[in-house]
Design a protein around this motif. Structure first.
Motif, PDB file in Angstrom:
ATOM      1  N   ASP A  14      37.043 -18.677  -3.765  1.00  0.00           N
ATOM      2  CA  ASP A  14      36.792 -17.125  -4.623  1.00  0.00           C
ATOM      3  C   ASP A  14      36.513 -17.801  -5.947  1.00  0.00           C
ATOM      4  O   ASP A  14      36.870 -17.095  -6.880  1.00  0.00           O
ATOM      5  N   ASP A  15      36.132 -18.933  -6.125  1.00  0.00           N
ATOM      6  CA  ASP A  15      36.210 -19.689  -7.567  1.00  0.00           C
ATOM      7  C   ASP A  15      35.414 -19.382  -8.369  1.00  0.00           C
ATOM      8  O   ASP A  15      33.620 -19.846  -7.743  1.00  0.00           O
ATOM      9  N   PRO A  16      34.793 -18.015  -9.387  1.00  0.00           N
ATOM     10  CA  PRO A  16      33.542 -17.754  -9.721  1.00  0.00           C
ATOM     11  C   PRO A  16      32.613 -18.836 -10.076  1.00  0.00           C
ATOM     12  O   PRO A  16      31.888 -19.132 -10.686  1.00  0.00           O
ATOM     13  N   LEU A  17      33.462 -20.115 -10.796  1.00  0.00           N
ATOM     14  CA  LEU A  17      32.358 -21.279 -11.499  1.00  0.00           C
ATOM     15  C   LEU A  17      32.503 -21.979 -10.729  1.00  0.00           C
ATOM     16  O   LEU A  17      30.756 -22.386 -10.450  1.00  0.00           O
ATOM     17  N   THR A  18      32.944 -22.194  -9.233  1.00  0.00           N
ATOM     18  CA  THR A  18      31.951 -22.751  -7.780  1.00  0.00           C
ATOM     19  C   THR A  18      31.098 -21.829  -7.762  1.00  0.00           C
ATOM     20  O   THR A  18      30.033 -22.282  -6.563  1.00  0.00           O
ATOM     21  N   ALA A  19      30.933 -20.576  -7.584  1.00  0.00           N
ATOM     22  CA  ALA A  19      30.330 -19.948  -6.575  1.00  0.00           C
ATOM     23  C   ALA A  19      29.042 -19.507  -7.848  1.00  0.00           C
ATOM     24  O   ALA A  19      27.751 -19.632  -7.579  1.00  0.00           O
ATOM     25  N   THR A  20      29.085 -19.655  -8.617  1.00  0.00           N
ATOM     26  CA  THR A  20      28.172 -19.618 -10.184  1.00  0.00           C
ATOM     27  C   THR A  20      27.617 -21.302  -9.586  1.00  0.00           C
ATOM     28  O   THR A  20      26.058 -21.077  -9.608  1.00  0.00           O
ATOM     29  N   MET A  21      28.220 -21.785  -9.783  1.00  0.00           N
ATOM     30  CA  MET A  21      27.326 -23.504  -9.448  1.00  0.00           C
ATOM     31  C   MET A  21      26.276 -23.398  -8.187  1.00  0.00           C
ATOM     32  O   MET A  21      24.991 -23.759  -8.823  1.00  0.00           O
ATOM     33  N   PHE A  22      27.098 -23.012  -7.434  1.00  0.00           N
ATOM     34  CA  PHE A  22      26.133 -23.023  -6.028  1.00  0.00           C
ATOM     35  C   PHE A  22      24.791 -22.142  -6.360  1.00  0.00           C
ATOM     36  O   PHE A  22      23.352 -22.369  -5.948  1.00  0.00           O
ATOM     37  N   THR A  23      24.937 -20.639  -6.864  1.00  0.00           N
ATOM     38  CA  THR A  23      24.114 -20.218  -7.292  1.00  0.00           C
ATOM     39  C   THR A  23      22.916 -20.317  -8.363  1.00  0.00           C
ATOM     40  O   THR A  23      21.732 -20.742  -8.124  1.00  0.00           O
ATOM     41  N   ASP A  24      23.719 -21.306  -8.883  1.00  0.00           N
ATOM     42  CA  ASP A  24      22.320 -21.895  -9.729  1.00  0.00           C
ATOM     43  C   ASP A  24      21.566 -23.059  -9.385  1.00  0.00           C
ATOM     44  O   ASP A  24      20.356 -23.228  -9.527  1.00  0.00           O
ATOM     45  N   LEU A  25      22.680 -23.640  -8.372  1.00  0.00           N
ATOM     46  CA  LEU A  25      22.275 -24.710  -7.473  1.00  0.00           C
ATOM     47  C   LEU A  25      20.686 -24.427  -6.863  1.00  0.00           C
ATOM     48  O   LEU A  25      19.525 -24.680  -6.926  1.00  0.00           O
ATOM     49  N   ARG A  26      21.028 -23.056  -6.561  1.00  0.00           N
ATOM     50  CA  ARG A  26      20.046 -22.479  -5.298  1.00  0.00           C
ATOM     51  C   ARG A  26      18.854 -21.618  -5.805  1.00  0.00           C
ATOM     52  O   ARG A  26      17.889 -22.500  -6.497  1.00  0.00           O
TER      53      ARG A  26
END
Length: 151
Positions: A14-26
């Motif tokens: 649920d952490d938006p920072l982690t979600a953003t990190m994985f989206t940016d990684l992709r």
């Protein structure tokens, strides 16, 4: 320092920072792959054009002996596609293998999009084939020349 936990249960889904990190990684992986394909296609265009010009005398001789002109295009495609497909198979396969620990987390965060990867790879293969086929007018011009270089 960012530490990546070893188990997928340790990530905060649920952490938006982690979600953003994985989206940016992709996104970064796909952009890097696309840029690599563009550079590879330009390299293919330059190398195949130089090859056509370097082998002009041999191509003219083969043409005069009756070799069909579509054989030259088939040779160019084979010279380009075989190494490309082998390299893609190894590099994409290895990339998927090395990133497999993150698949579960990326799927939970909707950051996993295999269709986008297939689209980028298909785009790259198509771009490389187009680059190889762009040499066809040069080949036709060389085959239509009536004189040899040393005449």
């Amino acid at each position: 320092a960012i530490m990546i936990p070893s188990g997928s249960d340790e990530f905060f889904v649920d952490d938006p920072l982690t979600a953003t990190m994985f989206t940016d990684l992709r996104t970064g992986v796909l952009i890097t792959l696309a840029i690599g394909f563009v550079v590879g296609a330009v390299s293919t265009l330059v190398a195949q054009s130089a090859s056509v010009v370097d082998r002009a005398d041999e191509a003219r001789s083969l043409d005069r002996m009756g070799v069909p002109r579509n054989v030259f295009a088939k040779m160019r495609r084979r010279q380009v596609l075989l190494p490309l497909l082998v390299t893609l198979g190894v590099s994409v396969g290895l990339g998927l293998l090395l990133s497999s620990p993150f698949f579960a987390v990326m799927a939970q965060m909707n950051a996993l999009n295999p269709l986008m990867l297939v689209a980028v790879v298909t785009f790259g293969i198509g771009l490389t084939v187009i680059a190889a086929e762009a040499c066809r007018p040069v080949q036709t011009s060389i085959l239509n020349q009536a004189s040899r270089r040393n005449d």
